[in-house]
Write an enzyme that holds these catalytic residues in place. Structure first.
Site, PDB file in Angstrom:
ATOM      1  N   SER A 176       7.237  72.455  31.353  1.00 14.55           N
ATOM      2  CA  SER A 176       7.978  71.825  30.381  1.00 14.55           C
ATOM      3  C   SER A 176       7.428  72.158  28.919  1.00 14.55           C
ATOM      4  O   SER A 176       8.006  72.126  28.124  1.00 14.55           O
ATOM      5  CB  SER A 176       7.722  70.355  30.607  1.00 14.55           C
ATOM      6  OG  SER A 176       6.387  70.160  30.891  1.00 14.55           O
ATOM      7  N   HIS A 204      13.569  70.240  34.474  1.00 12.73           N
ATOM      8  CA  HIS A 204      14.166  71.072  33.509  1.00 12.73           C
ATOM      9  C   HIS A 204      15.110  72.355  33.828  1.00 12.73           C
ATOM     10  O   HIS A 204      15.882  73.089  32.956  1.00 12.73           O
ATOM     11  CB  HIS A 204      13.157  71.780  32.690  1.00 12.73           C
ATOM     12  CG  HIS A 204      12.071  70.706  32.016  1.00 12.73           C
ATOM     13  ND1 HIS A 204      12.394  69.984  31.012  1.00 12.73           N
ATOM     14  CD2 HIS A 204      10.791  70.265  32.530  1.00 12.73           C
ATOM     15  CE1 HIS A 204      11.479  68.950  30.737  1.00 12.73           C
ATOM     16  NE2 HIS A 204      10.514  69.451  31.654  1.00 12.73           N
ATOM     17  N   LYS A 238      17.841  64.329  32.211  1.00 16.33           N
ATOM     18  CA  LYS A 238      17.564  65.455  31.121  1.00 16.33           C
ATOM     19  C   LYS A 238      18.920  66.176  31.126  1.00 16.33           C
ATOM     20  O   LYS A 238      19.952  65.573  30.595  1.00 16.33           O
ATOM     21  CB  LYS A 238      16.399  66.241  31.562  1.00 16.33           C
ATOM     22  CG  LYS A 238      15.146  65.532  31.463  1.00 16.33           C
ATOM     23  CD  LYS A 238      13.968  66.231  31.761  1.00 16.33           C
ATOM     24  CE  LYS A 238      12.729  65.378  31.297  1.00 16.33           C
ATOM     25  NZ  LYS A 238      11.617  65.424  32.162  1.00 16.33           N
TER      26      LYS A 238
HETATM   27  C1  PLP Z   1      10.673  64.416  32.497  1.00 17.24           C
HETATM   28  C2  PLP Z   1       9.851  64.880  33.779  1.00 17.24           C
HETATM   29  C3  PLP Z   1       9.603  64.305  34.891  1.00 17.24           C
HETATM   30  C4  PLP Z   1      10.055  62.695  34.855  1.00 17.24           C
HETATM   31  O1  PLP Z   1      11.447  62.533  35.062  1.00 17.24           O
HETATM   32  P1  PLP Z   1      12.045  61.086  34.757  1.00 17.24           P
HETATM   33  O2  PLP Z   1      13.270  60.968  35.301  1.00 17.24           O
HETATM   34  O3  PLP Z   1      12.300  61.297  32.985  1.00 17.24           O
HETATM   35  O4  PLP Z   1      10.839  59.835  34.860  1.00 17.24           O
HETATM   36  C5  PLP Z   1       9.029  64.715  36.156  1.00 17.24           C
HETATM   37  N1  PLP Z   1       8.923  66.270  36.013  1.00 17.24           N
HETATM   38  C6  PLP Z   1       9.017  66.912  34.864  1.00 17.24           C
HETATM   39  C7  PLP Z   1       8.443  68.211  35.023  1.00 17.24           C
HETATM   40  C8  PLP Z   1       9.422  66.053  33.707  1.00 17.24           C
HETATM   41  O5  PLP Z   1       9.743  67.190  32.702  1.00 17.24           O
END
Ligand code: PLP
Length: 388
Positions: A176, A204, A238
């Protein structure tokens, strides 16, 4: 009783105190903040679906049909036909035998390691894994071993020496803070050789990578048929623009997770309208190749436009385009100077990233136009004192 006033003052003194800015209205490439239009390069809405009319319409229709609350946990009476249909669609879309819908990615990453492992078992994490995987690993009670970033040779050495009956390797598929990819085909092969499961967190990559946005495993050519020991975790807040998450994989493994993941069992099921919205988002993800094409074009434009800056843009095939500035103060100053020009790009500083690699984390959306990206390029070139 402990008084946190002093602790808060210390956070503030170290520039570690966080503040929130209030966004008015819907998400999109241009946000309204404090009554001013602000060009955003800070969201994870990579495909621009958070306010898509088809998805909003599905959500509203589902509210009419189901109301709002799910009223119970999924294992009691909260699992409705909208949730059931979404799970079937997610399994089909990712090419996996079965999928289980979690309330969000954080909960999925806490629940999965806890369901699969316990004391005496071992979990192996890439050093740059997301906080939720680290928290899940700790909560599981298994021994936690961290391996150097994307170092499959080192992982293989420690796996070969590990005597635990159950072994789980977990990694982000797209990291990320760097936007680089895990070597999933190699990791899957290493895990298969040493009897370990592989949990891939594709927060992502889902919707962005692979044919029709099917995600990082499809992108890497790892199929369920040849890799039944691989569990795929995708999030729906996302690129899918909604909320929620899922794990997909071997039917027995997923059934066991459903039986044992406490973050699945002891929480109210997500509202059915979110499941319906996620189903609608899947259809748009599959159909709209232009959104992924646009992301690639914008990334190429950015790379070209920033080529002669003193700061280095990390090579990334994803919507995450980090610009490495180096020290914290100049990174923060750069963020501030962009902000004064109405551009919102977050500075990410240690301890979130290694010392000396403070950066602007530029994230692109398919709804950005080339003119938006040009504005960012101009602002950065000006801040760097490079001739226009
Ligand atoms: C955003 C994210 C999460 C958490 O996901 P949510 O649905 O927002 O709780 C888990 N792992 C990674 C790599 C993320 O970027």
């Amino acid at each position: 009783m402990h008084d946190f006033t002093q602790d808060l003052a210390e956070l503030a003194a170290q520039s570690l105190a966080r503040t929130r800015r209030v966004v008015a209205g819907a998400q999109g490439p241009v946000l309204e903040v404090d009554g001013q239009a602000c060009l955003s390069f800070c969201s994870n809405d990579y495909l621009g679906l958070s306010n898509h009319p088809d998805i909003v319409a599905s959500c509203i229709a589902a509210a009419d049909q189901y109301g709002v609350g799910a009223a119970a946990s999924a294992l009691i009476s909260g699992h409705g036909d909208a949730h059931e249909q979404l799970e079937r669609e997610l399994a089909a879309f990712t090419g996996q035998p079965r999928a289980l819908y979690f309330s969000n990615g954080y909960m999925a990453n806490l629940g999965i390691p806890c369901a699969l492992l316990g004391a005496g078992d071992t979990i192996f994490l890439d050093r740059l894994s997301h906080a939720s995987l680290i928290d899940g690993a700790r909560l599981s009670g298994a021994e936690l071993r961290v391996f150097p970033h994307n170092d499959t040779a080192r992982l293989e050495q420690v796996l070969a020496r590990c005597k635990s009956a159950r072994k789980l390797v977990a990694t982000d598929a797209v990291f990320s803070m760097d936007g680089d990819l895990a070597p999933l085909a190699e990791l899957a092969a290493v895990c298969a050789r040493h009897g370990a499961w592989l949990l891939v967190d594709d927060a992502h990559g889902f919707g962005v990578l692979g044919p029709q946005g099917r995600g990082s495993l499809a992108h890497a050519g790892v199929s369920a048929l040849h890799a039944p020991h691989v569990l795929y975790m995708g999030t729906l807040g996302k690129a899918a623009g909604v909320a929620g998450a899922f794990v997909a994989g071997d039917a027995t493994l997923v059934e066991w997770i459903m039986q044992r993941a406490r973050t699945y069992m002891f929480t109210t099921a997500n509202p059915p309208l979110l499941a319906a919205a996620a189903s609608a988002a899947l259809r748009v993800i599959e159909r709209d190749e232009w959104r992924r094409e646009r992301l690639r074009e914008l990334a190429a434009q950015l790379t070209l436009g920033l080529a002669d800056l003193p700061w280095r843009l990390l090579p990334s095939p994803t919507a995450i385009q980090p610009l490495i500035v180096g020290d914290n103060a100049p990174a923060r100053a750069l963020m501030q100077s962009l902000r004064e020009q109405g551009i919102w790009t977050p500075a990410i500083c240690p301890p979130t990233v290694p010392k000396g690699t403070a950066r602007l984390r530029i994230s692109l959306s398919a709804l950005h136009t080339p003119a938006h990206v040009e504005r960012l390029i101009d602002a950065l070139r000006q801040a760097a004192g490079v001739r226009q």
